[in-house]
Design a protein around this motif. Structure first.
Motif, mmCIF file in Angstrom:
data_model
loop_
_atom_site.group_PDB
_atom_site.id
_atom_site.type_symbol
_atom_site.label_atom_id
_atom_site.label_comp_id
_atom_site.label_asym_id
_atom_site.label_seq_id
_atom_site.Cartn_x
_atom_site.Cartn_y
_atom_site.Cartn_z
ATOM 1 N N GLU A 60 -1.068 -2.185 -4.564
ATOM 2 C CA GLU A 60 -2.196 -1.292 -4.847
ATOM 3 C C GLU A 60 -1.691 -0.051 -5.584
ATOM 4 O OE1 GLU A 60 -5.243 -0.661 -1.920
ATOM 5 O OE2 GLU A 60 -4.429 -2.276 -0.666
ATOM 6 N N ILE A 61 -2.248 0.176 -6.769
ATOM 7 C CA ILE A 61 -1.842 1.287 -7.624
ATOM 8 C C ILE A 61 -2.883 2.397 -7.527
ATOM 9 C CG2 ILE A 61 -1.276 1.992 -9.987
ATOM 10 C CD1 ILE A 61 0.699 0.016 -8.859
ATOM 11 N N PRO A 62 -2.486 3.637 -7.214
ATOM 12 C CA PRO A 62 -3.455 4.743 -7.154
ATOM 13 C C PRO A 62 -4.088 4.996 -8.526
ATOM 14 C CG PRO A 62 -1.346 5.355 -6.140
ATOM 15 C CD PRO A 62 -1.121 4.071 -6.855
ATOM 16 N N ASN A 63 -5.281 5.601 -8.532
ATOM 17 C CA ASN A 63 -5.934 5.878 -9.813
ATOM 18 C C ASN A 63 -5.276 7.029 -10.569
ATOM 19 O OD1 ASN A 63 -6.809 8.092 -8.371
ATOM 20 N ND2 ASN A 63 -8.917 7.386 -8.150
ATOM 21 N N THR B 204 0.800 -1.233 0.000
ATOM 22 C CA THR B 204 0.000 0.000 0.000
ATOM 23 C C THR B 204 0.830 1.279 0.000
ATOM 24 O OG1 THR B 204 -0.121 -0.039 2.433
ATOM 25 C CG2 THR B 204 -1.888 -1.162 1.216
ATOM 26 N N SER B 205 2.146 1.191 -0.132
ATOM 27 C CA SER B 205 2.978 2.383 0.042
ATOM 28 C C SER B 205 2.751 3.448 -1.017
ATOM 29 C CB SER B 205 4.464 1.994 0.080
ATOM 30 O OG SER B 205 4.853 1.362 -1.136
ATOM 31 N N LEU B 206 2.369 3.050 -2.238
ATOM 32 C CA LEU B 206 2.140 4.055 -3.286
ATOM 33 C C LEU B 206 0.946 4.951 -2.978
ATOM 34 C CD1 LEU B 206 2.701 2.012 -6.579
ATOM 35 C CD2 LEU B 206 4.174 3.793 -5.645
ATOM 36 N N LEU B 207 0.027 4.454 -2.174
ATOM 37 C CA LEU B 207 -1.185 5.219 -1.880
ATOM 38 C C LEU B 207 -0.909 6.438 -1.016
ATOM 39 C CD1 LEU B 207 -3.640 2.278 -1.092
ATOM 40 C CD2 LEU B 207 -3.281 3.447 -3.277
ATOM 41 N N SER B 208 0.202 6.429 -0.293
ATOM 42 C CA SER B 208 0.462 7.506 0.664
ATOM 43 C C SER B 208 1.637 8.394 0.290
ATOM 44 C CB SER B 208 0.717 6.907 2.055
ATOM 45 O OG SER B 208 1.831 6.027 2.015
ATOM 46 N N VAL C 148 9.040 5.433 -12.382
ATOM 47 C CA VAL C 148 8.500 4.166 -12.880
ATOM 48 C C VAL C 148 8.362 3.194 -11.705
ATOM 49 C CG1 VAL C 148 9.015 2.143 -14.310
ATOM 50 C CG2 VAL C 148 9.394 4.427 -15.231
ATOM 51 N N VAL C 149 7.315 2.395 -11.741
ATOM 52 C CA VAL C 149 7.076 1.367 -10.723
ATOM 53 C C VAL C 149 7.026 0.011 -11.418
ATOM 54 C CG1 VAL C 149 5.479 0.491 -8.976
ATOM 55 C CG2 VAL C 149 5.775 2.970 -9.277
ATOM 56 N N LEU C 150 7.789 -0.939 -10.896
ATOM 57 C CA LEU C 150 7.778 -2.318 -11.369
ATOM 58 C C LEU C 150 7.166 -3.143 -10.246
ATOM 59 C CD1 LEU C 150 8.828 -3.972 -13.816
ATOM 60 C CD2 LEU C 150 10.969 -4.274 -12.565
ATOM 61 N N CYS C 151 6.017 -3.754 -10.495
ATOM 62 C CA CYS C 151 5.299 -4.353 -9.363
ATOM 63 C C CYS C 151 4.501 -5.577 -9.782
ATOM 64 C CB CYS C 151 4.362 -3.319 -8.738
ATOM 65 S SG CYS C 151 3.079 -2.728 -9.869
ATOM 66 N N SER C 152 4.006 -6.273 -8.785
ATOM 67 C CA SER C 152 3.136 -7.424 -9.011
ATOM 68 C C SER C 152 1.686 -6.966 -8.886
ATOM 69 C CB SER C 152 3.418 -8.512 -7.974
ATOM 70 O OG SER C 152 2.969 -8.084 -6.692
ATOM 71 N N GLU C 153 0.775 -7.898 -9.135
ATOM 72 C CA GLU C 153 -0.653 -7.579 -9.062
ATOM 73 C C GLU C 153 -1.113 -7.303 -7.632
ATOM 74 O OE1 GLU C 153 -3.007 -11.294 -9.953
ATOM 75 O OE2 GLU C 153 -0.950 -12.076 -10.034
ATOM 76 N N TYR C 154 -0.257 -7.615 -6.642
ATOM 77 C CA TYR C 154 -0.668 -7.452 -5.250
ATOM 78 C C TYR C 154 -0.311 -6.074 -4.681
ATOM 79 C CZ TYR C 154 -0.923 -12.415 -6.057
ATOM 80 O OH TYR C 154 -1.212 -13.632 -6.604
ATOM 81 N N SER D 259 7.340 -11.701 2.813
ATOM 82 C CA SER D 259 6.294 -10.691 2.981
ATOM 83 C C SER D 259 6.693 -9.399 2.298
ATOM 84 C CB SER D 259 6.049 -10.427 4.475
ATOM 85 O OG SER D 259 7.253 -9.998 5.083
ATOM 86 N N MET D 260 5.699 -8.708 1.725
ATOM 87 C CA MET D 260 5.943 -7.439 1.043
ATOM 88 C C MET D 260 5.659 -6.244 1.937
ATOM 89 S SD MET D 260 4.433 -8.124 -2.777
ATOM 90 C CE MET D 260 2.818 -8.599 -2.180
ATOM 91 N N GLY D 261 5.239 -6.489 3.148
ATOM 92 C CA GLY D 261 4.818 -5.384 4.007
ATOM 93 C C GLY D 261 3.349 -5.106 3.768
ATOM 94 N N GLY D 262 2.764 -4.261 4.596
ATOM 95 C CA GLY D 262 1.336 -3.972 4.457
ATOM 96 C C GLY D 262 0.521 -5.008 5.205
#
Length: 310
Positions: free
Chosen positions: A158-161, A138-142, A150-156, A203-206
């Protein structure tokens, strides 16, 4: 501070003054500005009032600019050239750039993809800098959009709108264990055997959710996580030294099988593929430098990912 007498002048009026200086003729300047000759004369009168100067004197040889008008010509040209530059972004030249590019990713993808991204990055932009930081679910949300390119990430994650994202491709899950593990000699392992050993969770955190639990359904409670860590390579090496199992994407583990004494087996149940994405803030997507970095990251990741998105 712009004098009050000049504040009412618009860009068209200033362009008209430059055309008058270049043409020394009201009619020709009017044609270039797509105005009638009478409208151009009215524009000239507004300019005279604004600058408190006649600007041009009519003579038998045509219109002669005053000394005030001649002084204005150079700064007018510069200003209008700079205004034209607002419409188009400057070309980005990676070979000469010293810009800092910021990539955020998970710990797994930092190990699996970032070294190859960095290799190509410094081939193309030898004087630029690359900074990578780790994201949690959830770190991108805050965080502010201006802290990442650029963000390289998995489906888990959370990407802001306020971000865009594209699918890079997929990886398949494997069951990874030590070469010395009691199950290592078997081609297939049963679900009972799989659940009888303790496991590692990266664990990815969150949140503390375990995504694969829904695959195990009613038997998920039988799986015991004896070792939890955010560090993927630490998890792999620990598996190679113990009887613990880890269920994860196979790409990175495959590189370290020999070094960490590992073997990979098919899972006893069908786990969904891991999906990986490239994401970026919408606010900077037209920045030529970010466009270059985004394309580079996409091409490198798709070249490595086992099942790239076409």
């Amino acid at each position: 501070m712009i004098p009050s007498s000049l504040q009412h002048l618009d860009l068209k009026s200033l362009t008209g003054l430059l055309y008058l200086l270049e043409e020394r003729h009201v009619g020709r300047a009017a044609d270039r500005l797509y105005l009638s000759q009478s409208a151009m004369s009215r524009l000239l009168n507004r300019l005279r009032d604004a600058f408190d100067d006649p600007l041009f004197i009519r003579t038998s040889k045509g219109m002669v600019p005053t000394s005030k008008a001649l002084i204005l010509e150079a700064p007018l040209k510069l200003m209008l050239e700079q205004m034209e530059g607002l419409e188009s972004s400057p070309d980005f030249q990676p070979q000469s750039s010293n810009r800092v590019f910021r990539l955020q990713t998970t710990h797994y993808q930092a190990q699996a993809y970032v070294p190859a991204i960095a290799e190509r990055f410094y081939q193309e932009a030898p004087f630029a800098s690359l900074e990578t930081t780790t994201i949690t679910e959830t770190s991108l949300l805050s965080q502010t959009e201006h802290s990442v390119d650029v963000v390289l990430c998995s489906e888990y994650i959370e990407i802001p709108n306020t971000y865009r994202k594209i699918l890079l491709g997929r990886e398949k899950f494997r069951c990874i264990m030590s070469n010395n593990h009691p199950l290592a000699k078997q081609d297939q392992i049963s679900l009972d055997e799989y659940l009888s050993f303790s496991h590692v969770l990266v664990s990815m955190g969150g949140t503390r959710r375990v995504v694969s639990d829904f695959v195990l359904a009613d038997r998920a409670h039988e799986r015991r996580f004896a070792f939890r860590t955010p560090y993927f390579l630490s998890a792999l090496e620990t598996v190679g030294r113990t009887s613990l199992l880890i269920s994860t994407s196979g790409l990175l583990a495959e590189r370290f099988c020999e070094q960490f004494n590992l073997t990979m087996k098919p899972l006893p149940v069908e786990f969904p593929d891991s999906k990986y994405f490239l994401s970026w803030p919408k606010s900077i997507e037209r920045d030529p430098a970010v466009e270059w970095f985004r394309k580079l990251t996409e091409e490198v990741a798709k070249g490595l990912i086992p099942y790239p998105e076409s």
